[in-house]
Design a protein around this motif. Structure first.
Motif, PDB file in Angstrom:
ATOM      1  N   ASP A 330       9.028   6.725 -18.340  1.00 15.26           N
ATOM      2  CA  ASP A 330       7.894   5.810 -18.505  1.00 15.26           C
ATOM      3  C   ASP A 330       7.577   5.031 -17.230  1.00 15.26           C
ATOM      4  N   GLU A 331       8.554   4.928 -16.337  1.00 15.63           N
ATOM      5  CA  GLU A 331       8.350   4.184 -15.097  1.00 15.63           C
ATOM      6  C   GLU A 331       7.755   5.040 -13.981  1.00 15.63           C
ATOM      7  N   LEU A 332       7.576   6.345 -14.234  1.00 13.11           N
ATOM      8  CA  LEU A 332       7.016   7.248 -13.230  1.00 13.11           C
ATOM      9  C   LEU A 332       5.523   7.444 -13.472  1.00 13.11           C
ATOM     10  N   ALA A 333       4.735   7.396 -12.411  1.00 10.14           N
ATOM     11  CA  ALA A 333       3.289   7.554 -12.533  1.00 10.14           C
ATOM     12  C   ALA A 333       2.733   8.191 -11.270  1.00 10.14           C
ATOM     13  N   ILE A 334       1.550   8.774 -11.404  1.00 13.65           N
ATOM     14  CA  ILE A 334       0.866   9.399 -10.269  1.00 13.65           C
ATOM     15  C   ILE A 334      -0.006   8.364  -9.574  1.00 13.65           C
ATOM     16  N   ASN A 335       0.134   8.297  -8.256  1.00 20.41           N
ATOM     17  CA  ASN A 335      -0.682   7.384  -7.452  1.00 20.41           C
ATOM     18  C   ASN A 335      -1.336   8.174  -6.320  1.00 20.41           C
ATOM     19  N   GLY A 336      -2.661   8.329  -6.373  1.00 23.36           N
ATOM     20  CA  GLY A 336      -3.377   8.989  -5.293  1.00 23.36           C
ATOM     21  C   GLY A 336      -3.176  10.492  -5.264  1.00 23.36           C
ATOM     22  N   HIS A 337      -3.392  11.071  -4.071  1.00 20.21           N
ATOM     23  CA  HIS A 337      -3.320  12.518  -3.900  1.00 20.21           C
ATOM     24  C   HIS A 337      -2.617  12.832  -2.579  1.00 20.21           C
ATOM     25  N   ALA A 338      -1.758  13.859  -2.597  1.00 22.14           N
ATOM     26  CA  ALA A 338      -1.025  14.267  -1.398  1.00 22.14           C
ATOM     27  C   ALA A 338      -1.197  15.756  -1.175  1.00 22.14           C
ATOM     28  N   ILE A 339      -1.287  16.148   0.089  1.00 19.65           N
ATOM     29  CA  ILE A 339      -1.403  17.565   0.463  1.00 19.65           C
ATOM     30  C   ILE A 339      -0.445  17.838   1.610  1.00 19.65           C
ATOM     31  N   GLU A 340       0.185  19.021   1.551  1.00 18.23           N
ATOM     32  CA  GLU A 340       1.100  19.464   2.610  1.00 18.23           C
ATOM     33  C   GLU A 340       0.656  20.827   3.117  1.00 18.23           C
ATOM     34  N   ALA A 341       0.696  21.022   4.420  1.00 19.39           N
ATOM     35  CA  ALA A 341       0.431  22.326   5.022  1.00 19.39           C
ATOM     36  C   ALA A 341       1.648  22.749   5.827  1.00 19.39           C
ATOM     37  N   ARG A 342       1.983  24.024   5.728  1.00 19.07           N
ATOM     38  CA  ARG A 342       3.118  24.557   6.482  1.00 19.07           C
ATOM     39  C   ARG A 342       2.617  25.123   7.800  1.00 19.07           C
ATOM     40  N   LEU A 343       3.031  24.476   8.871  1.00 20.12           N
ATOM     41  CA  LEU A 343       2.644  24.912  10.217  1.00 20.12           C
ATOM     42  C   LEU A 343       3.628  25.982  10.673  1.00 20.12           C
TER      43      LEU A 343
END
Length: 622
Positions: A330-343
Motif C-alpha cells: 500500500d505504500e508503493l505508488a507510481i510517480n511520473g514516467h521513466a525511460i531507459e536506453a541501452r547505449l
C-alpha cells in the motif's frame, strides 16, 4: 553484512558498489585479464584477479569467485545479472561455503530456470500462459508436428534460454527444421542444453514485465510494470515504466498474477515476471500471458527505481541480511514516467556489428542518470556484452521524458568506437513511438528509417573544414568548443571522408563554430546528433577496400563456428559462406555476388581478427 563481493563486471558492478558504499559496506571486485584496469576494478575497495579474459575462464568460474570471497573476508556475494546470477548450483555453492547469497533460493532459481517446467508451474498457480508445446519428446518429427498443430508463425525457444539467445521465429513449415537446428546449436553453446519449447507467435506482441520482491518473512510485493517492447533480435533497446496504455484494472490484474507467480516458488529477493501481451486491441488482462521469470536483478531496474523512489540494490542487501521488505504494498505508488536506453558499442549503419577498441573520446554529458562501467581511455572488449552505458531519465510525463532522453542521446560524444546513440534518438523521435503504437516488431518493421546514415552532410563537411583551417592557421591542434574566431578569410582545408576528398573554403572570418569535435595532426572529428564523423587531413586515405573486391573480411574478432564452402565452390549472391560468433552473437558472412570461392583461409573453430581476409569470391564470368 560488512563486506560484499560482486561477482560481475561493468556497469552493474559499479552500480552495486555505489549502493554498498552508501550503506557502509566494503566491496570486493573480481576481474579478468581484460578488466585489469576496468572501472569496476578501480572503484571497489579491493579487487581479485580470477582468470583469463574469456568469461568461461573467469566470470563463469564459481569456485574462483568463492575462493576470492574467502581470501578477502567477504561475507556475501552479489551476482549482478548475467554470468552466474541465475545458476542454482553456484547459488548453492555460495550458501554451502557459509556465505550470504544475495539472490533467491536455489530451489526458486531451479523452478523458474527451465521455461517448460516454469510454464507448467505457472499454469498450476493460476497464471495465464501462452499456448504451446513443452513436452519431453525433442525429436524433429514431434516438434514439427506440434508446430503444425499450433499454427504458424511459431516461436522456438531454448528451455534454458535468456537474453534473446536460443530463440527463432518460424513463419512457414519449410523453414522449421533449419531454424530448429540453429536454435539448438546456439542454445547448446550458450547454456549447455539444446532442449526447446514451442509457443504460438502472438500478433502485435508487447513485452510487459512486472518487478516483484520477496523476503524471508513470507512477504511479496510488486513494484508495478515496465514496457520493454522496443527490441532488436530479442535484445531490449528501450524500456519504460509505467507501460503506456496500461489502465488501472489491467495493471491490478497483471501485477496480482506476478505476485502469485513469485509466491508459487517461495521467492526471495528481486525478480521479474515477464509477460507477452497481444496488444492488437490495446492492453487487456485476458490477452496477457506468462513468458518466463528472471530470478535476478534486471538490466532495466533503474526505471522502476525512478518511478517508485526505491533503491532495489539496497533492498536486495537488506533482505539478504534477513530484514523484511522496508515498505508494504500500500505504500508503493507510481510517480511520473521513466525511460531507459541501452547505449551499445555497435555500428548501426554497418549492420549493428559490435564496435570494439579504446574510448579515446568519451562524453555522455551530465543530464539524466548515467549507469556505465567505463571512462575515457577505457577499452570496449570483444569478450563481453557491448553495452557501454544505460541512459535513464525521469520526468512528470511520458512526452517530457521522451524529449529529455532524445536530447541526451543526440549529445553523446564517443570516438573512435561507434555507438547506437543516433539510432536511439531516431526511435524516440518516431511518431509511432511517441503515440505509444508499440510492439516487439517496431524496430524490425521500421529499421530502414531508424538506422541513421553515416554519410556526412554539407554542414558537417563545412564544420570539419573550419576546424582544420583554424587549427592549421593558429597552430592549435586541440580545438576548444565554441572558440571565437578572428582569423582572416579565404582559408581552405583539404580533407577526405570515406574515400571522398574535397578542398573547402573555411567559413572562419569571424563568429563562432557552433559544433563540437576536435582536431589532431591526422584528422578532424565532428560530433553531431549522436554520431561521430571522421575527416582525414590532407586527403590521407582510409585504406578502405584494400583487400580488393570480393574479399570476405572478418567484421570483428571472433570464432568461425560454421563453414559452408570449400575452395573452388560456386556460390550465388547472398549465399552463406560461414558463420562467425562474436560478443555472444552469430554473424553470417555471405557472398557479395555470384562467383567462385578462392583463397579460403578460414577453418571451422578458428579464432580470427578484425579485417582478417577469410576468403575471396571471384566474380563469375559474364
Amino acid at each position: 553484512m560488512k563486506k560484499l563481493l560482486i561477482a560481475n563486471r561493468g556497469e552493474i558492478a559499479c552500480r552495486i558498489i555505489r549502493t554498498a558504499r552508501e550503506m557502509g559496506i566494503a566491496t570486493v571486485a573480481v576481474y579478468s585479464d581484460a578488466d585489469a584496469r576496468a572501472l569496476h576494478t578501480r572503484s571497489a575497495d579491493e579487487a581479485v584477479h580470477i582468470g583469463p579474459s574469456p568469461a568461461a575462464e573467469s566470470y563463469l568460474k564459481g569456485e574462483k569467485i568463492i575462493a576470492a570471497a574467502r581470501e578477502t573476508g567477504a561475507e556475501a556475494i552479489h551476482p549482478g545479472y548475467g554470468f552466474l546470477s541465475e545458476n542454482a548450483a553456484f547459488a548453492q555453492a555460495v550458501i554451502d561455503a557459509g556465505l550470504i547469497w544475495v539472490g533467491p533460493k536455489p530451489s526458486s532459481i531451479e523452478a523458474m530456470g527451465l521455461k517448460d517446467a516454469a510454464k507448467k508451474l505457472m499454469r498450476e498457480a493460476g497464471v495465464p500462459v501462452t499456448p504451446g508445446y513443452e513436452g519431453e519428446d525433442q525429436s524433429v518429427e514431434r516438434l514439427k508436428k506440434e508446430a503444425d498443430a499450433i499454427g504458424y508463425p511459431v516461436l522456438i525457444k531454448a528451455v534454458a534460454g535468456g537474453g534473446g539467445k536460443g530463440m527463432r521465429k518460424v513463419d512457414a513449415p519449410g523453414d522449421f527444421e533449419a531454424a530448429l537446428q540453429s536454435c539448438q546449436r546456439e542454445a547448446s553453446a550458450s547454456f549447455s542444453n539444446d532442449e526447446v519449447l514451442l509457443e504460438k507467435w502472438i500478433t502485435s506482441p508487447r513485452h510487459i514485465e512486472v518487478q516483484v520482491f520477496g523476503d524471508t518473512h513470507g512477504n511479496v510485493v510488486h513494484l508495478f510494470e515496465r514496457d520493454c517492447s522496443l527490441q532488436r533480435r530479442h535484445q531490449k533497446v528501450i524500456e519504460e515504466a509505467p507501460a503506456p496504455g496500461m489502465d488501472a484494472a489491467t495493471r491490478e490484474e497483471i501485477c496480482a498474477a506476478a505476485v502469485r507467480a513469485a509466491k508459487a516458488v517461495d521467492y526471495e529477493g528481486a525478480g521479474t515476471i515477464e509477460f507477452i501481451a497481444d496488444a492488437s486491441e490495446g492492453l487487456r488482462a485476458d490477452r496477457i500471458f506468462f513468458m518466463e521469470m528472471n530470478t535476478r536483478l534486471q538490466v532495466e531496474h533503474p526505471v522502476t527505481e525512478e518511478i517508485t523512489g526505491v533503491d532495489l540494490v539496497e533492498w536486495q542487501l537488506r533482505v539478504a541480511s534477513g530484514e523484511p521488505i522496508p515498505v508494504s504494498q500500500d505504500e508503493l505508488a507510481i510517480n511520473g514516467h521513466a525511460i531507459e536506453a541501452r547505449l551499445y558499442a555497435e555500428d548501426t549503419a554497418g549492420g549493428f556489428l559490435p564496435s570494439t577498441g579504446r574510448l579515446d573520446h568519451f562524453d555522455l554529458g551530465v543530464e539524466g542518470r548515467i549507469e556505465t562501467g567505463v571512462e575515457e581511455g577505457d577499452m570496449i572488449s570483444p569478450f563481453y556484452d557491448p553495452m557501454v552505458a544505460k541512459l535513464v531519465v525521469w520526468d512528470e510525463t511520458r512526452e517530457e521524458a521522451i524529449e529529455q532522453l532524445a536530447e541526451i542521446a543526440e549529445s553523446v560524444e564517443i570516438w573512435p568506437v561507434k555507438t547506437n546513440a543516433a539510432f536511439i534518438a531516431n526511435c524516440l523521435r518516431d511518431e509511432d513511438f511517441r503515440d505509444a503504437r508499440l510492439d516487439t516488431g517496431f524496430i524490425a518493421d521500421k529499421l530502414d528509417t531508424l538506422v541513421p546514415s553515416d554519410e556526412a552532410d554539407e554542414d558537417i563537411w563545412q564544420t570539419a573544414a573550419d576546424f582544420i583551417a583554424l587549427a592549421e592557421t593558429q597552430d592549435h591542434e586541440d580545438l576548444p568548443i565554441g572558440l571565437r574566431l578572428n582569423a582572416p578569410g579565404a582559408l581552405r582545408a583539404t580533407l577526405s571522408h570515406k574515400g571522398e576528398a574535397r578542398t573547402i573554403a573555411a567559413a572562419i572570418s569571424g563568429g563562432d563554430i557552433n559544433a563540437t569535435g576536435f582536431v589532431d595532426p591526422e584528422r578532424a572529428v565532428v560530433f553531431a546528433d549522436g554520431q561521430s564523423f571522421v575527416f582525414e587531413r590532407q586527403s590521407r586515405g582510409s585504406g578502405a577496400g584494400a583487400a580488393g573486391d570480393g574479399a570476405i573480411l572478418a567484421p570483428m574478432p571472433g570464432k568461425v563456428i560454421a563453414l559452408d564452402v570449400a575452395d573452388g565452390d560456386k556460390v550465388k549472391a547472398g549465399q552463406r559462406l560461414m558463420v562467425l560468433e562474436a560478443m555472444k552473437m552469430e554473424h553470417a558472412l555471405t557472398a557479395p555476388f555470384d562467383g567462385t570461392v578462392a583463397g579460403l583461409e578460414a577453418a571451422e573453430g578458428a579464432q580470427v581478427q578484425v579485417e582478417e581476409v577469410l576468403c575471396v569470391v571471384e566474380p563469375a564470368d559474364e
